[in-house]
Design a protein around this motif. Structure first.
Motif, PDB file in Angstrom:
ATOM      1  N   LYS A  98       1.062  -1.428   0.418  1.00 56.25           N
ATOM      2  CA  LYS A  98       0.520   0.472  -0.329  1.00 56.25           C
ATOM      3  C   LYS A  98       0.974   1.947  -0.357  1.00 56.25           C
ATOM      4  O   LYS A  98       0.816   2.194   0.856  1.00 56.25           O
ATOM      5  N   GLU A  99       1.904   1.093  -0.446  1.00 56.47           N
ATOM      6  CA  GLU A  99       2.360   2.508  -0.907  1.00 56.47           C
ATOM      7  C   GLU A  99       3.356   2.595  -2.440  1.00 56.47           C
ATOM      8  O   GLU A  99       3.706   1.193  -2.562  1.00 56.47           O
ATOM      9  N   LEU A 100       3.920   3.078  -2.810  1.00 52.32           N
ATOM     10  CA  LEU A 100       4.710   3.460  -4.163  1.00 52.32           C
ATOM     11  C   LEU A 100       5.936   4.207  -4.311  1.00 52.32           C
ATOM     12  O   LEU A 100       6.009   4.798  -3.320  1.00 52.32           O
ATOM     13  N   GLU A 101       6.501   4.187  -5.327  1.00 51.15           N
ATOM     14  CA  GLU A 101       7.595   4.904  -5.015  1.00 51.15           C
ATOM     15  C   GLU A 101       7.566   5.754  -6.274  1.00 51.15           C
ATOM     16  O   GLU A 101       7.715   4.951  -7.819  1.00 51.15           O
ATOM     17  N   ASP A 112      -4.155   4.653  -0.411  1.00 50.35           N
ATOM     18  CA  ASP A 112      -5.358   3.918  -0.298  1.00 50.35           C
ATOM     19  C   ASP A 112      -6.497   3.467  -1.022  1.00 50.35           C
ATOM     20  O   ASP A 112      -7.456   5.215  -1.288  1.00 50.35           O
ATOM     21  N   VAL A 113      -5.932   2.758  -1.833  1.00 50.27           N
ATOM     22  CA  VAL A 113      -7.089   2.766  -3.170  1.00 50.27           C
ATOM     23  C   VAL A 113      -7.889   1.096  -3.265  1.00 50.27           C
ATOM     24  O   VAL A 113      -6.969   0.249  -2.722  1.00 50.27           O
ATOM     25  N   ARG A 114      -8.468   0.687  -3.748  1.00 51.50           N
ATOM     26  CA  ARG A 114      -8.833   0.044  -4.254  1.00 51.50           C
ATOM     27  C   ARG A 114      -9.137  -0.523  -5.740  1.00 51.50           C
ATOM     28  O   ARG A 114      -9.204   0.269  -6.464  1.00 51.50           O
ATOM     29  N   PHE A 115      -7.987  -1.722  -5.408  1.00 51.16           N
ATOM     30  CA  PHE A 115      -8.276  -2.298  -7.644  1.00 51.16           C
ATOM     31  C   PHE A 115      -8.670  -3.189  -7.292  1.00 51.16           C
ATOM     32  O   PHE A 115      -9.579  -3.602  -7.165  1.00 51.16           O
TER      33      PHE A 115
END
Length: 281
Positions: A98-101, A112-115
Motif C-alpha cells: 500500500k505504498e509506491l515510489e 489507499d486505493v481499491r484495485f
C-alpha cells in the motif's frame, strides 16, 4: 479487497467496475482507469507511479501517477493481462505494501486505493504459459467476477434491445424504436461474438438508418449489399455484410487511420483489427 473481472471483450467489464465503485464507500473519491493495453511499456511506469523532475530525458517537472490520483478511490486496471512480468511485480508490491515510489525517487508514498482489474483472457491459462505471475493473480482475485458472454444469457437480449433503444432515443431526442417479435427472435438466435457492445452498436445503427417506428425482420436482412435472395440469407452474413460496408466507410472517412476509426466505432482498436481480418475488409 481487490476485484478481478474476467470475461470476453464487449461483455461490460468497465461498467461492472464503475458500479462497484459507485456502490462502495469510495464513491465520493476518484475512479481512475489505467488502460494497460494502450500505454506503451516504456511509458507505463511513469504513467502509473508518476516521476520526479529529471527522472529521465524530457522529465522537466514532477508528475503524479494514476495510482496516486486515485487515492481513497478506485483504480481500474483494464486489460491487466497485457502487463509485462516486470510491471506485474511492481504492481504487486503496491497491492501488498500500500505504498509506491515515483520514478527517480526513493521516497515511499502511502496510497489507499481499491484495485479492480479486468481481463478478456483467462489468467489461469496465462499463468500456465508463464506470462502472468501467480502471486499477482491471487492478490487481484480476492473477489472474482465472471461475466458470461451474451450467447450464454440470451434471455437478456430483448431487455438490452429495449434498454439501448431508449438510451439512443434520449441521446438523439427522438422516440425509441420498438422491435417486432420476429426481429427479436432473429436477434436472439444470433451468437453476438462482440457481446453487449456489438448489440449496442447495432441498435444505434438501426435507430439512425430505419425511419419506421418498429424494426421488423426484413430490416435486419436489409444490410445485404446484393439483392440476391435476401430472405435466404442468415442474420450472421447480413450483419457481416453491413459491418463490412460500415467499417469500410469509416476507414475511408479517417483515411485508413484504424485508431481514429475505432474511436468513431466505439470499439477497442484490437476489436477493430480482429473485425477487419474476420470480415476481409
Amino acid at each position: 479487497g481487490a476485484v478481478l473481472i474476467q470475461g470476453e471483450s464487449g461483455t461490460g467489464k468497465e461498467l461492472i467496475a464503475r458500479a462497484i465503485h459507485n456502490l462502495s464507500p469510495r464513491k465520493a473519491y476518484p475512479f481512475v482507469v489505467i488502460n494497460c493495453a494502450a500505454i506503451p511499456s516504456t511509458l507505463m511506469e511513469s504513467e502509473v507511479f508518476g516521476h520526479t523532475r529529471g527522472a529521465f530525458t524530457g522529465a522537466t517537472s514532477s508528475t503524479i501517477g494514476k495510482i496516486e490520483l486515485g487515492n481513497k478511490g478506485t483504480v481500474f486496471l483494464d486489460d491487466v493481462d497485457t502487463l509485462d512480468l516486470a510491471m506485474q511485480a511492481k504492481m504487486l508490491r503496491v497491492l501488498q505494501e500500500k505504498e509506491l515510489e515515483r520514478l527517480g525517487s526513493t521516497k515511499l508514498i502511502p496510497v489507499d486505493v481499491r484495485f479492480v482489474a479486468a481481463s478478456n483472457k483467462p489468467l489461469k491459462q496465462l499463468i500456465d504459459e508463464n506470462k502472468f505471475r501467480e502471486d499477482f493473480f491471487y492478490r487481484l482475485n480476492v473477489f472474482p467476477v465472471h461475466l458470461p458472454p451474451l450467447r450464454e444469457r440470451k434471455g437478456d437480449i430483448p431487455i438490452l434491445l429495449d434498454y439501448f433503444s431508449k438510451i439512443q432515443a434520449r441521446t438523439t431526442g427522438s422516440s425509441p424504436k420498438a422491435f417486432s417479435s420476429e426481429s427479436i427472435a432473429t436477434l436472439t438466435q444470433y451468437d453476438w461474438p462482440g457481446n453487449v457492445r456489438e448489440l449496442q452498436n447495432l441498435v444505434e445503427r438501426l435507430s439512425v438508418i430505419i425511419k419506421e417506428p418498429v424494426i421488423e425482420n426484413h430490416h435486419l436482412s436489409g444490410f445485404q449489399s446484393s439483392g440476391k435472395d435476401r430472405a435466404a440469407t442468415g442474420l450472421k452474413e447480413a450483419v457481416n455484410s453491413f459491418e463490412r460496408r460500415y467499417i469500410r466507410d469509416i476507414l475511408d472517412q479517417t483515411g485508413g487511420n484504424r485508431k481514429a476509426a475505432s474511436k468513431i466505432l466505439g470499439v477497442h482498436r484490437n476489436t477493430l483489427l480482429a473485425k477487419i481480418q474476420q470480415l476481409g475488409v
